[in-house]
Design a protein around this motif. Sequence first.
Motif, PDB file in Angstrom:
ATOM      1  N   VAL A 102       0.867  -1.173   0.000  1.00 17.28           N
ATOM      2  CA  VAL A 102       0.000   0.000   0.000  1.00 17.28           C
ATOM      3  C   VAL A 102       0.906   1.225   0.000  1.00 17.28           C
ATOM      4  N   PHE A 103       0.359   2.379  -0.342  1.00 16.43           N
ATOM      5  CA  PHE A 103       1.217   3.560  -0.507  1.00 16.43           C
ATOM      6  C   PHE A 103       1.551   4.255   0.813  1.00 16.43           C
ATOM      7  N   PHE A 104       0.968   3.795   1.916  1.00 17.85           N
ATOM      8  CA  PHE A 104       1.270   4.414   3.219  1.00 17.85           C
ATOM      9  C   PHE A 104       1.759   3.343   4.184  1.00 17.85           C
ATOM     10  N   PRO A 105       2.346   3.736   5.336  1.00 16.78           N
ATOM     11  CA  PRO A 105       2.967   2.763   6.227  1.00 16.78           C
ATOM     12  C   PRO A 105       2.035   1.638   6.663  1.00 16.78           C
ATOM     13  N   CYS A 106       2.515   0.439   6.511  1.00 18.65           N
ATOM     14  CA  CYS A 106       1.790  -0.771   6.902  1.00 18.65           C
ATOM     15  C   CYS A 106       2.804  -1.732   7.498  1.00 18.65           C
ATOM     16  N   LEU A 107       2.596  -2.107   8.733  1.00 16.89           N
ATOM     17  CA  LEU A 107       3.537  -3.007   9.389  1.00 16.89           C
ATOM     18  C   LEU A 107       3.059  -4.448   9.296  1.00 16.89           C
ATOM     19  N   LYS A 108       3.988  -5.345   8.985  1.00 16.00           N
ATOM     20  CA  LYS A 108       3.726  -6.775   9.089  1.00 16.00           C
ATOM     21  C   LYS A 108       4.806  -7.408   9.956  1.00 16.00           C
ATOM     22  N   TYR A 109       4.409  -8.456  10.654  1.00 15.23           N
ATOM     23  CA  TYR A 109       5.397  -9.169  11.467  1.00 15.23           C
ATOM     24  C   TYR A 109       5.352 -10.654  11.145  1.00 15.23           C
ATOM     25  N   TRP A 110       6.484 -11.299  11.362  1.00 15.66           N
ATOM     26  CA  TRP A 110       6.606 -12.753  11.249  1.00 15.66           C
ATOM     27  C   TRP A 110       7.423 -13.242  12.449  1.00 15.66           C
ATOM     28  N   TYR A 111       6.882 -14.170  13.191  1.00 15.09           N
ATOM     29  CA  TYR A 111       7.703 -14.835  14.198  1.00 15.09           C
ATOM     30  C   TYR A 111       8.094 -16.192  13.624  1.00 15.09           C
ATOM     31  N   PHE A 112       9.398 -16.408  13.497  1.00 10.52           N
ATOM     32  CA  PHE A 112       9.916 -17.650  12.926  1.00 10.52           C
ATOM     33  C   PHE A 112      10.522 -18.519  14.030  1.00 10.52           C
ATOM     34  N   PRO A 113       9.880 -19.618  14.392  1.00  7.26           N
ATOM     35  CA  PRO A 113      10.465 -20.489  15.409  1.00  7.26           C
ATOM     36  C   PRO A 113      11.651 -21.290  14.887  1.00  7.26           C
ATOM     37  N   GLU A 114      11.757 -21.415  13.557  1.00 12.66           N
ATOM     38  CA  GLU A 114      12.838 -22.186  12.960  1.00 12.66           C
ATOM     39  C   GLU A 114      13.716 -21.299  12.077  1.00 12.66           C
ATOM     40  N   THR A 115      14.930 -21.761  11.827  1.00 17.76           N
ATOM     41  CA  THR A 115      15.849 -21.064  10.943  1.00 17.76           C
ATOM     42  C   THR A 115      15.264 -20.985   9.530  1.00 17.76           C
ATOM     43  N   VAL A 116      15.421 -19.840   8.882  1.00 14.72           N
ATOM     44  CA  VAL A 116      15.030 -19.676   7.482  1.00 14.72           C
ATOM     45  C   VAL A 116      16.286 -19.281   6.704  1.00 14.72           C
ATOM     46  N   THR A 117      16.674 -20.134   5.769  1.00 16.85           N
ATOM     47  CA  THR A 117      17.885 -19.919   4.982  1.00 16.85           C
ATOM     48  C   THR A 117      17.538 -19.510   3.551  1.00 16.85           C
ATOM     49  N   LYS A 185      17.790 -16.713  12.104  1.00 16.96           N
ATOM     50  CA  LYS A 185      18.020 -17.835  12.999  1.00 16.96           C
ATOM     51  C   LYS A 185      16.686 -18.251  13.601  1.00 16.96           C
ATOM     52  N   GLN A 186      16.635 -19.439  14.151  1.00 14.57           N
ATOM     53  CA  GLN A 186      15.416 -19.857  14.835  1.00 14.57           C
ATOM     54  C   GLN A 186      15.103 -18.880  15.967  1.00 14.57           C
ATOM     55  N   ASN A 187      13.796 -18.748  16.288  1.00 16.22           N
ATOM     56  CA  ASN A 187      13.355 -17.903  17.396  1.00 16.22           C
ATOM     57  C   ASN A 187      13.596 -16.419  17.114  1.00 16.22           C
ATOM     58  N   THR A 188      13.253 -15.990  15.896  1.00 13.24           N
ATOM     59  CA  THR A 188      13.467 -14.596  15.500  1.00 13.24           C
ATOM     60  C   THR A 188      12.142 -13.941  15.105  1.00 13.24           C
ATOM     61  N   LEU A 189      11.943 -12.730  15.602  1.00 16.10           N
ATOM     62  CA  LEU A 189      10.813 -11.896  15.206  1.00 16.10           C
ATOM     63  C   LEU A 189      11.298 -10.913  14.154  1.00 16.10           C
ATOM     64  N   VAL A 190      10.578 -10.825  13.035  1.00 15.54           N
ATOM     65  CA  VAL A 190      10.886  -9.867  11.979  1.00 15.54           C
ATOM     66  C   VAL A 190       9.702  -8.927  11.825  1.00 15.54           C
ATOM     67  N   ILE A 191       9.959  -7.621  11.805  1.00 15.40           N
ATOM     68  CA  ILE A 191       8.907  -6.661  11.486  1.00 15.40           C
ATOM     69  C   ILE A 191       9.380  -5.803  10.317  1.00 15.40           C
ATOM     70  N   ALA A 192       8.445  -5.442   9.439  1.00 15.68           N
ATOM     71  CA  ALA A 192       8.798  -4.670   8.243  1.00 15.68           C
ATOM     72  C   ALA A 192       7.672  -3.732   7.875  1.00 15.68           C
ATOM     73  N   ASN A 193       8.048  -2.579   7.349  1.00 16.24           N
ATOM     74  CA  ASN A 193       7.079  -1.658   6.756  1.00 16.24           C
ATOM     75  C   ASN A 193       6.881  -2.109   5.315  1.00 16.24           C
TER      76      ASN A 193
END
Length: 225
Positions: A102-117, A185-193
């Motif tokens: 979207v053209f204005f700020p929008c936050l999404k989060y992902w909690y990853f319990p496992e490693t993502v390569t 790494k496993q057990n990581t929270l990612v947030i992004a606009n």
Amino acid sequence: VKYENYLTQEQRNSVLKEIETFPIIENIQPQNSILNNVARNNTPGLYHLIYESDLFSICARAVHRRIMDAKAKDHFLQTSYIQRLQNNPGMNDIQKVCHSDVFFPCLKYWYFPETVTIENGPFNYALNSVQLTQEVLEFWHEESIKIVTDTWDKNRNKGHAEGSLRALPDDLKRMGYELTPITVKQNTLVIANTSGWHCRGDAKKPSIRNAVHGAIRVETPFEVY
């Protein structure tokens, strides 16, 4: 932003065990939504992550919403779900075309319990692409006119015409951006606009990517920003 070691190892183990009881579904559905399926007695790990950790307050502050804002909390809960994503090489997935939600700020989060390569097809993001440069504004202006006049490139897929603009490699280059794989790494929270340019990465081997996923969107961007 990445928050590593977000939960204790015991809490992380509990979340992963509970996630694996859910079906493999990419998008929010009644059978994987937080509101329909998470309770203290049945899913204590997921319950702690959503209701007792500082997940909501981190997300709310990042998108300039007050942590006491009931509407922001409701949106967070309504959009949160257990995401079990099957990502295989060569999948024709519209989420793999670089886009802005979207053209204005929008936050999404992902909690990853496992490693993502790289092999799993991680989230890809063009760092600093939320900046409204002249090149970015010109792209939005030109593409919005093409959408209204129905002269847009149909190879960008239907999301483009719905307002989630798709940026092809040459577009990104003109705007001065490149996608960066966000491996974790496993057990990581990612947030992004996710008004910035991003997409799902291509997997190099068949993978199931487990996550808890959700969003908070600014509903009145012209008032807030």
